[in-house]
Design a protein around this motif. Structure first.
Motif, mmCIF file in Angstrom:
data_model
loop_
_atom_site.group_PDB
_atom_site.id
_atom_site.type_symbol
_atom_site.label_atom_id
_atom_site.label_comp_id
_atom_site.label_asym_id
_atom_site.label_seq_id
_atom_site.Cartn_x
_atom_site.Cartn_y
_atom_site.Cartn_z
ATOM 1 N N THR A 65 0.837 -1.208 0.000
ATOM 2 C CA THR A 65 0.000 0.000 0.000
ATOM 3 C C THR A 65 0.866 1.250 0.000
ATOM 4 O OG1 THR A 65 -1.840 -1.088 1.117
ATOM 5 C CG2 THR A 65 -1.702 1.310 1.355
ATOM 6 N N ASP A 70 -1.342 2.689 -3.086
ATOM 7 C CA ASP A 70 -2.625 2.114 -3.500
ATOM 8 C C ASP A 70 -3.265 1.443 -2.288
ATOM 9 O OD1 ASP A 70 -4.755 0.720 -4.589
ATOM 10 O OD2 ASP A 70 -3.576 -0.230 -6.172
ATOM 11 N N THR A 72 -5.788 -0.351 -1.998
ATOM 12 C CA THR A 72 -6.409 -1.649 -2.262
ATOM 13 C C THR A 72 -5.755 -2.757 -1.445
ATOM 14 O OG1 THR A 72 -6.932 -0.960 -4.517
ATOM 15 C CG2 THR A 72 -6.929 -3.335 -4.075
ATOM 16 N N LYS A 75 -6.788 -2.880 2.201
ATOM 17 C CA LYS A 75 -8.196 -3.258 2.304
ATOM 18 C C LYS A 75 -8.396 -4.767 2.178
ATOM 19 C CE LYS A 75 -10.366 1.032 0.785
ATOM 20 N NZ LYS A 75 -11.206 1.651 -0.265
ATOM 21 N N TRP A 76 -7.474 -5.445 1.507
ATOM 22 C CA TRP A 76 -7.561 -6.904 1.373
ATOM 23 C C TRP A 76 -7.173 -7.639 2.653
ATOM 24 C CZ3 TRP A 76 -9.761 -10.339 -1.612
ATOM 25 C CH2 TRP A 76 -10.149 -9.978 -2.901
ATOM 26 N N PHE A 140 -14.682 -2.647 -1.318
ATOM 27 C CA PHE A 140 -14.652 -2.337 -2.745
ATOM 28 C C PHE A 140 -15.971 -1.828 -3.320
ATOM 29 C CE2 PHE A 140 -11.176 -5.312 -1.890
ATOM 30 C CZ PHE A 140 -10.131 -4.454 -2.188
#
Length: 185
Positions: A65, A70, A72, A75-76, A140
């Motif tokens: 990240t 990013d 994303t 968040k995973w 998401f």
């Protein structure tokens, strides 16, 4: 005290996000997780698997990240952690004579029906799979602020509701020690 140690990195992540942004919060959770594992190691000379798995994922996904700028990847992390726990609980059914939930709780709780441990283990597998899916959906399909709030309050609330429900289920099958009936006449 253990709850506070487990909760510490998530709380600091939340505070850093609210004061700054997702990238500062990610750096904070990496540092807090390293501090958490170090403190547990110094105090107990061992590290729980949950802390180790979480630390590795925080460092790898948090690092990605920060390096790639990013969000994303961070968040995973909750989805991957939940699915890893689901796999661990599932795999425990095939290793040894006791599944993971039985290994964790049997020293504190006796049950009248041994099959209860299998039902509880399956409930935890299902819970972790669903929590991973719910995190993925929120991460998401909503903005980052909603995801951060859900990560702290929603996931904790759902876990609390699940544990309470499990307690009510388990109470039906618990062996209750008879109290001695030595009363003064």
């Amino acid at each position: 005290m253990k709850f506070l140690v487990d909760f510490f990195p998530i709380l600091l992540f939340f505070i850093a996000y609210k004061l700054y942004d997702i990238y500062v919060a990610t750096a904070v959770i990496i540092i807090a997780s390293l501090g958490q594992v170090s403190w547990v190691w110094l105090k107990h000379h061992r590290i729980e698997n949950m802390h180790l798995v979480t630390l590795v994922l925080v460092v790898v996904l948090g690092g990605a990240t920060l390096l790639l700028h990013d969000e994303t990847f961070i968040k995973w992390k909750p989805t991957i952690v939940n699915w890893a726990f689901a796999l661990a609980f599932f795999g425990s059914q095939f290793v040894g004579k006791k599944n993971l939930i039985q290994r964790m709780l049997e020293s504190q709780i006796s049950v009248t029906v041994p099959q209860v441990w299998n039902y509880l283990n399956m409930a935890w597998i299902t819970f972790f799979v669903v929590m991973g899916l719910v995190n993925w959906y929120v991460a998401f399909h909503f903005d980052t602020n909603t995801w951060v709030n859900f990560k702290l309050f929603g996931m904790m609330g759902l876990t609390l509701v699940f544990v309470i429900g499990q307690s009510f289920y388990l109470a039906q099958y618990m062996v209750v020690e008879e109290e001695s009936k030595t009363e003064k006449s």
